[in-house]
Scaffold this motif. Structure first.
Motif, PDB file in Angstrom:
ATOM      1  N   GLU A   1       3.198  -8.188   7.580  1.00  0.00           N
ATOM      2  CA  GLU A   1       3.383  -7.423   6.360  1.00  0.00           C
ATOM      3  C   GLU A   1       2.374  -6.280   6.338  1.00  0.00           C
ATOM      4  O   GLU A   1       1.191  -6.481   6.597  1.00  0.00           O
ATOM      5  CB  GLU A   1       3.166  -8.327   5.137  1.00  0.00           C
ATOM      6  N   LEU A   2       2.844  -5.070   6.034  1.00  0.00           N
ATOM      7  CA  LEU A   2       1.978  -3.906   6.005  1.00  0.00           C
ATOM      8  C   LEU A   2       1.720  -3.487   4.572  1.00  0.00           C
ATOM      9  O   LEU A   2       2.578  -3.628   3.703  1.00  0.00           O
ATOM     10  CB  LEU A   2       2.616  -2.751   6.784  1.00  0.00           C
ATOM     11  N   THR A   3       0.523  -2.941   4.339  1.00  0.00           N
ATOM     12  CA  THR A   3       0.202  -2.388   3.038  1.00  0.00           C
ATOM     13  C   THR A   3       0.732  -0.971   2.952  1.00  0.00           C
ATOM     14  O   THR A   3       1.280  -0.435   3.918  1.00  0.00           O
ATOM     15  CB  THR A   3      -1.315  -2.398   2.807  1.00  0.00           C
ATOM     16  N   SER A   4       0.552  -0.342   1.796  1.00  0.00           N
ATOM     17  CA  SER A   4       1.016   1.035   1.634  1.00  0.00           C
ATOM     18  C   SER A   4       0.258   2.002   2.526  1.00  0.00           C
ATOM     19  O   SER A   4       0.711   3.119   2.769  1.00  0.00           O
ATOM     20  CB  SER A   4       0.871   1.462   0.172  1.00  0.00           C
ATOM     21  N   THR A   5      -0.922   1.578   3.010  1.00  0.00           N
ATOM     22  CA  THR A   5      -1.695   2.421   3.930  1.00  0.00           C
ATOM     23  C   THR A   5      -1.263   2.242   5.378  1.00  0.00           C
ATOM     24  O   THR A   5      -1.813   2.886   6.266  1.00  0.00           O
ATOM     25  CB  THR A   5      -3.195   2.085   3.807  1.00  0.00           C
ATOM     26  N   GLY A   6      -0.297   1.353   5.634  1.00  0.00           N
ATOM     27  CA  GLY A   6       0.194   1.149   6.982  1.00  0.00           C
ATOM     28  C   GLY A   6      -0.568   0.123   7.782  1.00  0.00           C
ATOM     29  O   GLY A   6      -0.288  -0.060   8.967  1.00  0.00           O
ATOM     30  N   ARG A   7      -1.527  -0.562   7.155  1.00  0.00           N
ATOM     31  CA  ARG A   7      -2.327  -1.567   7.862  1.00  0.00           C
ATOM     32  C   ARG A   7      -1.813  -2.964   7.529  1.00  0.00           C
ATOM     33  O   ARG A   7      -1.291  -3.194   6.441  1.00  0.00           O
ATOM     34  CB  ARG A   7      -3.799  -1.445   7.461  1.00  0.00           C
ATOM     35  N   PRO A   8      -1.984  -3.924   8.458  1.00  0.00           N
ATOM     36  CA  PRO A   8      -1.589  -5.309   8.183  1.00  0.00           C
ATOM     37  C   PRO A   8      -2.387  -5.874   7.008  1.00  0.00           C
ATOM     38  O   PRO A   8      -3.545  -5.519   6.796  1.00  0.00           O
ATOM     39  CB  PRO A   8      -1.908  -6.045   9.489  1.00  0.00           C
ATOM     40  N   PHE A   9      -1.754  -6.741   6.253  1.00  0.00           N
ATOM     41  CA  PHE A   9      -2.427  -7.344   5.105  1.00  0.00           C
ATOM     42  C   PHE A   9      -3.468  -8.345   5.594  1.00  0.00           C
ATOM     43  O   PHE A   9      -3.150  -9.248   6.378  1.00  0.00           O
ATOM     44  CB  PHE A   9      -1.412  -8.052   4.209  1.00  0.00           C
ATOM     45  N   PRO A  10      -4.736  -8.241   5.140  1.00  0.00           N
ATOM     46  CA  PRO A  10      -5.811  -9.122   5.626  1.00  0.00           C
ATOM     47  C   PRO A  10      -5.820 -10.462   4.877  1.00  0.00           C
ATOM     48  O   PRO A  10      -6.554 -10.642   3.903  1.00  0.00           O
ATOM     49  CB  PRO A  10      -7.069  -8.303   5.329  1.00  0.00           C
ATOM     50  N   TYR A  11      -5.054 -11.401   5.351  1.00  0.00           N
ATOM     51  CA  TYR A  11      -4.889 -12.664   4.629  1.00  0.00           C
ATOM     52  C   TYR A  11      -6.193 -13.460   4.519  1.00  0.00           C
ATOM     53  O   TYR A  11      -6.446 -14.099   3.500  1.00  0.00           O
ATOM     54  CB  TYR A  11      -3.812 -13.505   5.319  1.00  0.00           C
ATOM     55  N   THR A  12      -7.014 -13.431   5.563  1.00  0.00           N
ATOM     56  CA  THR A  12      -8.258 -14.207   5.513  1.00  0.00           C
ATOM     57  C   THR A  12      -9.181 -13.706   4.418  1.00  0.00           C
ATOM     58  O   THR A  12      -9.689 -14.486   3.600  1.00  0.00           O
ATOM     59  CB  THR A  12      -8.980 -14.148   6.872  1.00  0.00           C
ATOM     60  N   GLN A  13      -9.411 -12.403   4.379  1.00  0.00           N
ATOM     61  CA  GLN A  13     -10.260 -11.833   3.333  1.00  0.00           C
ATOM     62  C   GLN A  13      -9.663 -12.074   1.958  1.00  0.00           C
ATOM     63  O   GLN A  13     -10.379 -12.335   0.984  1.00  0.00           O
ATOM     64  CB  GLN A  13     -10.448 -10.332   3.561  1.00  0.00           C
ATOM     65  N   TYR A  14      -8.345 -11.983   1.872  1.00  0.00           N
ATOM     66  CA  TYR A  14      -7.654 -12.203   0.598  1.00  0.00           C
ATOM     67  C   TYR A  14      -7.908 -13.611   0.064  1.00  0.00           C
ATOM     68  O   TYR A  14      -8.251 -13.801  -1.114  1.00  0.00           O
ATOM     69  CB  TYR A  14      -6.160 -11.961   0.801  1.00  0.00           C
TER      70      TYR A  14
ATOM     71  N   THR B   1      -4.525  -9.458  -7.110  1.00  0.00           N
ATOM     72  CA  THR B   1      -5.293  -9.061  -5.928  1.00  0.00           C
ATOM     73  C   THR B   1      -4.362  -8.672  -4.785  1.00  0.00           C
ATOM     74  O   THR B   1      -4.586  -7.669  -4.098  1.00  0.00           O
ATOM     75  CB  THR B   1      -6.218 -10.202  -5.487  1.00  0.00           C
ATOM     76  N   ALA B   2      -3.309  -9.460  -4.562  1.00  0.00           N
ATOM     77  CA  ALA B   2      -2.354  -9.139  -3.499  1.00  0.00           C
ATOM     78  C   ALA B   2      -1.664  -7.810  -3.763  1.00  0.00           C
ATOM     79  O   ALA B   2      -1.550  -6.960  -2.859  1.00  0.00           O
ATOM     80  CB  ALA B   2      -1.325 -10.261  -3.377  1.00  0.00           C
ATOM     81  N   ALA B   3      -1.209  -7.615  -4.996  1.00  0.00           N
ATOM     82  CA  ALA B   3      -0.506  -6.377  -5.329  1.00  0.00           C
ATOM     83  C   ALA B   3      -1.440  -5.177  -5.235  1.00  0.00           C
ATOM     84  O   ALA B   3      -1.076  -4.138  -4.665  1.00  0.00           O
ATOM     85  CB  ALA B   3       0.076  -6.483  -6.744  1.00  0.00           C
ATOM     86  N   ALA B   4      -2.664  -5.312  -5.766  1.00  0.00           N
ATOM     87  CA  ALA B   4      -3.597  -4.181  -5.767  1.00  0.00           C
ATOM     88  C   ALA B   4      -3.973  -3.771  -4.346  1.00  0.00           C
ATOM     89  O   ALA B   4      -4.026  -2.572  -4.034  1.00  0.00           O
ATOM     90  CB  ALA B   4      -4.845  -4.542  -6.573  1.00  0.00           C
ATOM     91  N   TYR B   5      -4.228  -4.751  -3.473  1.00  0.00           N
ATOM     92  CA  TYR B   5      -4.615  -4.380  -2.112  1.00  0.00           C
ATOM     93  C   TYR B   5      -3.449  -3.757  -1.349  1.00  0.00           C
ATOM     94  O   TYR B   5      -3.643  -2.835  -0.558  1.00  0.00           O
ATOM     95  CB  TYR B   5      -5.165  -5.571  -1.339  1.00  0.00           C
ATOM     96  N   ARG B   6      -2.240  -4.251  -1.572  1.00  0.00           N
ATOM     97  CA  ARG B   6      -1.083  -3.668  -0.878  1.00  0.00           C
ATOM     98  C   ARG B   6      -0.898  -2.207  -1.261  1.00  0.00           C
ATOM     99  O   ARG B   6      -0.484  -1.385  -0.450  1.00  0.00           O
ATOM    100  CB  ARG B   6       0.174  -4.469  -1.193  1.00  0.00           C
ATOM    101  N   PHE B   7      -1.197  -1.878  -2.526  1.00  0.00           N
ATOM    102  CA  PHE B   7      -0.986  -0.509  -2.984  1.00  0.00           C
ATOM    103  C   PHE B   7      -2.176   0.391  -2.681  1.00  0.00           C
ATOM    104  O   PHE B   7      -2.004   1.592  -2.447  1.00  0.00           O
ATOM    105  CB  PHE B   7      -0.712  -0.492  -4.487  1.00  0.00           C
ATOM    106  N   ILE B   8      -3.406  -0.157  -2.693  1.00  0.00           N
ATOM    107  CA  ILE B   8      -4.614   0.661  -2.590  1.00  0.00           C
ATOM    108  C   ILE B   8      -5.260   0.554  -1.217  1.00  0.00           C
ATOM    109  O   ILE B   8      -5.692   1.552  -0.635  1.00  0.00           O
ATOM    110  CB  ILE B   8      -5.625   0.263  -3.690  1.00  0.00           C
TER     111      ILE B   8
END
Length: 223
Positions: free
Chosen positions: A8-21, A136-143
């Motif tokens: 899954e990619l964020t809006s910035t094009g990077r993979p979502f960091p599940y561990t940090q999340y 947190t998931a929604a905010a990081y995906r967008f920001i």
């Protein structure tokens, strides 16, 4: 390469960091839980919160959705308020108290059932923690920036501090509204998301909207 496309990619094009999340949300949830346990008491209430408690009490004890204060098995049903949150509170009462031995007089704000009123006020804590994880998931995906997401979490805590310690519907409504909006966005966005996953997101968005309407009926006009 294929594994990267399946992420899954964020809006910035990077993979979502599940561990940090998971780490950030777990720490935040523990802090919120500890603060809420200390801060929430059974005496804070409002007219709307009292109605939700009365509906939950009648539903848990008599199996009737009613605002009646007669405390008898033959009370008349009523539908003055949305049913989902009182039903959740009724389940909490049924699971964690001996509600059959209580009376409504005992349950009033000046009654003796302080522990039951405290339990209902603390029943908002799992909802608040769920909102934190979804936010947190929604905010990081967008920001895509943990510092900004952290600032958003602080603001979320500051705002909801006035809502989570009483049995009002604003907090669950916020959770369901975010669920609906976030998964609607995820289902409508393209990118690397598979068709099957977009259908799943659409289903979750619809469930969020349905729960939102059953919590705040004004959202019947949302579409």
């Amino acid at each position: 390469m294929n594994n990267q496309h399946n992420q899954e990619l964020t809006s910035t094009g990077r993979p979502f960091p599940y561990t940090q999340y998971v780490i950030i949300c777990t720490i935040t949830s523990i802090l919120v839980f500890m603060i809420a346990i200390v801060a929430i008491d059974g005496d804070q209430t409002t007219p709307d919160a009292t109605q939700n408690q009365r509906l939950a009490f009648n539903l848990a004890k008599h199996g009737v959705y009613s605002l009646s204060s007669d405390d008898t098995p033959d009370i008349e049903p009523s539908l003055e308020r949305e049913p989902l949150y009182p039903a959740y509170l009724a389940v909490v009462l049924r699971l964690f108290t001996d509600v059959d031995e209580m009376t409504y007089e005992c349950f009033r704000p000046d009654g003796e059932c302080v522990s039951a009123r405290l339990l209902l006020n603390r029943a908002s804590i799992p909802i608040y923690i769920s909102l934190i994880w979804l936010f947190t998931a929604a905010a990081y995906r967008f920001i895509g920036n943990w510092w900004i997401v952290g600032a958003g979490l602080v603001m979320l805590f500051s705002v909801n501090h006035f809502l989570y310690h009483v049995t009002l519907t604003e907090l669950p409504a916020a959770l369901f509204l975010l669920t609906h909006a976030f998964f609607l966005y995820m289902s409508a966005s393209g990118g690397e998301t598979s068709s099957r996953r977009r259908y799943l997101y659409a289903l979750l968005s619809g469930l969020g909207l349905g729960a939102l309407i059953l919590t705040k009926a004004i959202f019947l006009y949302w579409l």
